[in-house]
Design an enzyme around this catalytic site. Structure first.
Site, mmCIF file in Angstrom:
data_model
loop_
_atom_site.group_PDB
_atom_site.id
_atom_site.type_symbol
_atom_site.label_atom_id
_atom_site.label_comp_id
_atom_site.label_asym_id
_atom_site.label_seq_id
_atom_site.Cartn_x
_atom_site.Cartn_y
_atom_site.Cartn_z
ATOM 1 N N ASN A 47 -1.006 9.689 5.700
ATOM 2 C CA ASN A 47 0.308 9.176 5.281
ATOM 3 C C ASN A 47 1.233 10.059 4.999
ATOM 4 O O ASN A 47 1.543 10.607 3.727
ATOM 5 C CB ASN A 47 -0.079 7.855 4.301
ATOM 6 C CG ASN A 47 1.059 6.699 3.048
ATOM 7 O OD1 ASN A 47 1.484 7.074 4.071
ATOM 8 N ND2 ASN A 47 0.861 6.476 2.209
ATOM 9 N N LEU A 48 2.571 9.987 5.447
ATOM 10 C CA LEU A 48 3.628 11.279 5.415
ATOM 11 C C LEU A 48 4.707 10.388 4.592
ATOM 12 O O LEU A 48 5.304 11.212 3.640
ATOM 13 C CB LEU A 48 4.660 11.445 5.836
ATOM 14 C CG LEU A 48 3.210 12.308 7.620
ATOM 15 C CD1 LEU A 48 4.200 12.557 9.174
ATOM 16 C CD2 LEU A 48 2.267 13.238 7.012
ATOM 17 N N LYS A 49 4.118 8.612 4.091
ATOM 18 C CA LYS A 49 5.000 8.375 2.642
ATOM 19 C C LYS A 49 7.033 8.260 3.171
ATOM 20 O O LYS A 49 6.821 8.756 4.197
ATOM 21 C CB LYS A 49 4.432 8.596 1.341
ATOM 22 C CG LYS A 49 3.176 9.018 0.868
ATOM 23 C CD LYS A 49 2.732 8.922 -0.130
ATOM 24 C CE LYS A 49 1.383 8.564 -0.545
ATOM 25 N NZ LYS A 49 1.181 8.579 -1.926
ATOM 26 N N HIS B 59 -1.096 -1.211 0.430
ATOM 27 C CA HIS B 59 -1.133 0.658 0.358
ATOM 28 C C HIS B 59 -1.131 0.429 -0.907
ATOM 29 O O HIS B 59 -0.233 -0.653 -1.508
ATOM 30 C CB HIS B 59 -0.110 1.794 0.589
ATOM 31 C CG HIS B 59 -0.720 2.731 0.195
ATOM 32 N ND1 HIS B 59 0.036 2.996 -1.163
ATOM 33 C CD2 HIS B 59 -1.294 4.047 0.710
ATOM 34 C CE1 HIS B 59 -0.117 4.247 -1.214
ATOM 35 N NE2 HIS B 59 -1.338 5.221 -0.846
ATOM 36 N N GLU C 276 1.031 2.024 -3.230
ATOM 37 C CA GLU C 276 2.818 2.446 -3.846
ATOM 38 C C GLU C 276 2.994 0.636 -3.385
ATOM 39 O O GLU C 276 4.400 0.239 -3.760
ATOM 40 C CB GLU C 276 2.812 3.348 -2.532
ATOM 41 C CG GLU C 276 2.234 4.792 -4.000
ATOM 42 C CD GLU C 276 2.213 5.661 -3.153
ATOM 43 O OE1 GLU C 276 2.718 5.454 -1.833
ATOM 44 O OE2 GLU C 276 1.883 6.272 -3.716
ATOM 45 N N GLU D 181 -8.748 3.429 -2.632
ATOM 46 C CA GLU D 181 -8.109 3.939 -2.363
ATOM 47 C C GLU D 181 -7.908 3.762 -4.399
ATOM 48 O O GLU D 181 -7.061 3.187 -4.316
ATOM 49 C CB GLU D 181 -6.454 4.807 -2.092
ATOM 50 C CG GLU D 181 -6.355 4.882 -0.862
ATOM 51 C CD GLU D 181 -5.875 5.134 -0.481
ATOM 52 O OE1 GLU D 181 -5.734 6.870 -0.033
ATOM 53 O OE2 GLU D 181 -4.373 4.827 -0.971
ATOM 54 N N GLY E 96 -2.247 10.657 -5.652
ATOM 55 C CA GLY E 96 -1.434 11.594 -6.153
ATOM 56 C C GLY E 96 -0.408 12.027 -7.175
ATOM 57 O O GLY E 96 -0.445 12.859 -7.759
ATOM 58 N N SER F 163 -5.781 11.902 -3.790
ATOM 59 C CA SER F 163 -6.478 13.690 -4.287
ATOM 60 C C SER F 163 -7.429 14.373 -3.479
ATOM 61 O O SER F 163 -7.463 14.943 -3.767
ATOM 62 C CB SER F 163 -6.331 13.127 -5.124
ATOM 63 O OG SER F 163 -5.518 13.174 -6.312
HETATM 64 P P1 PGA Z 1 -2.591 10.975 -2.043
HETATM 65 O O1 PGA Z 1 -2.026 10.373 -1.381
HETATM 66 O O2 PGA Z 1 -3.793 12.117 -1.754
HETATM 67 O O3 PGA Z 1 -0.942 11.472 -2.358
HETATM 68 O O4 PGA Z 1 -3.988 10.747 -3.748
HETATM 69 C C1 PGA Z 1 -2.954 9.093 -0.388
HETATM 70 C C2 PGA Z 1 -2.200 7.987 -0.401
HETATM 71 O O5 PGA Z 1 -1.592 7.184 -1.166
HETATM 72 O O6 PGA Z 1 -2.867 7.180 0.562
#
Ligand code: PGA
Length: 233
Positions: A6-8, A86, A88, A155, A161, A191
Site C-alpha cells: 500500500n503506497l498510500k 483501511h 486511515e 491491521e 506505521g 509494521s
Molecule cells: P505500515 O502500514 O506497514 O506502514 O505499518 C500498513 C498499512 O497501513 O497497510
C-alpha cells in the site's frame, strides 16, 4: 501467499512506473500473488503481470463527488482490485461502517477483488481480548464474508506505521478467531518489515501481508516477496 504493498500518498506517477518496473523484474519467478496499490493520481496502465489495485474509489460510476474517483476511472486502467476499510480511511477520513459496507456492496456487484481491512485501536487492545474481538466484529457488519473475491487484512491500528507489532502468538490468536468469521485469505498488516516478514508469514492462518512504509522502497518489497518464495517454493 498474497504480498501486497500500500503506497498510500507516496510516489508520483513517474516514480510509481520505476517502482513497478523494479518489482516486475523481481517477481518473474515468484509463486506469490503480488498486489500494489499506487496513490490514486499515480494510477496508469503498467506493463506488468503483478496486480494493480486502487486504494479507494467512490461507489459510483461517475458523477458529482468532488475529489473522488469512480468506477470509470478504474476501468480506464483495467483495475479490478480495491482496498476497502483501511484504518486511515476509517479514522482520518471518517468513513463509517455503513458507508464502508455500501462501498463494499458496490464493488462486489462489479466483481472486484476486495482487500477488506479490519483493526482495533490501542485503547481497545489495552482492555481485553473480548473487547478486541467485539470491536473487530463490528467491522464485519454489512460485509459479505462469503464473497468469493474477498481477502481480509487484519491491521491493528496501533501497529500501522509505528514499528510496533503484536507478538506472533497474538497474531495467531486473532487470526484464528477471524478465520471463524470468514474463510477468505487473511493477511496481516502493520509494521511488517524485511526483518520480520519471514516470521509473520509462518504464523498459522496468515495467508500473506499488507505492507505500507517498508514497501516504499522497491528493493525492500522485493526482499519480502523473496522471503515468501523461500518459504513456499
Ligand atoms: P505500515 O502500514 O506497514 O506502514 O505499518 C500498513 C498499512 O497501513 O497497510
Amino acid at each position: 501467499m498474497i504480498i501486497a504493498a500500500n503506497l498510500k500518498t507516496n510516489l508520483t506517477r513517474s516514480a510509481t512506473h520505476q517502482y513497478i518496473d523494479t518489482i516486475t523484474k523481481c517477481i518473474q519467478n515468484t509463486a506469490q500473488e503480488v498486489v500494489v496499490f499506487p496513490a490514486i493520481a499515480s494510477l496508469d496502465c503498467f506493463d506488468t503481470k503483478l496486480t494493480i489495485g486502487a486504494q479507494n474509489a467512490y461507489p459510483v460510476e461517475k458523477g458529482a463527488f468532488t475529489g473522488e474517483i469512480g468506477l470509470e476511472h478504474l476501468e480506464e486502467f483495467n483495475i479490478k482490485t480495491i482496498l476497502i476499510g483501511h484504518s486511515e480511511r476509517r479514522h482520518i477520513l471518517g468513513e463509517s461502517q455503513e458507508f464502508i459496507a455500501k462501498k463494499f456492496d458496490y464493488f462486489k456487484a462489479q466483481g472486484f477483488q476486495i482487500i477488506y481491512c479490519v483493526g482495533e485501536p490501542l485503547e481497545i487492545r489495552d482492555s481485553s481480548k473480548e473487547a478486541v474481538l467485539a470491536y473487530l466484529y463490528k467491522q464485519y457488519e454489512g460485509i459479505d464474508t462469503a464473497y468469493e473475491n474477498l481477502i481480509i487484512a487484519y491491521e491493528p491500528v496501533w501497529a500501522i506505521g509505528t514499528g510496533k507489532i503484536p507478538t506472533l502468538e497474538d497474531i495467531q490468536d486473532i487470526h484464528a478467531e477471524l478465520k471463524k468469521k470468514s474463510q477468505a485469505p487473511l493477511l496481516y498488516g502493520g509494521s511488517v518489515k524485511v526483518n520480520n516478514v519471514k516470521d509473520i508469514l509462518q504464523v498459522k492462518n496468515v495467508d500473506g501481508v499488507l505492507v505500507g512504509s517498508a514497501a516504499l522502497y522497491a528493493e525492500h518489497f522485493c526482499s519480502m516477496i523473496q522471503a515468501a518464495d523461500a518459504l513456499t517454493l
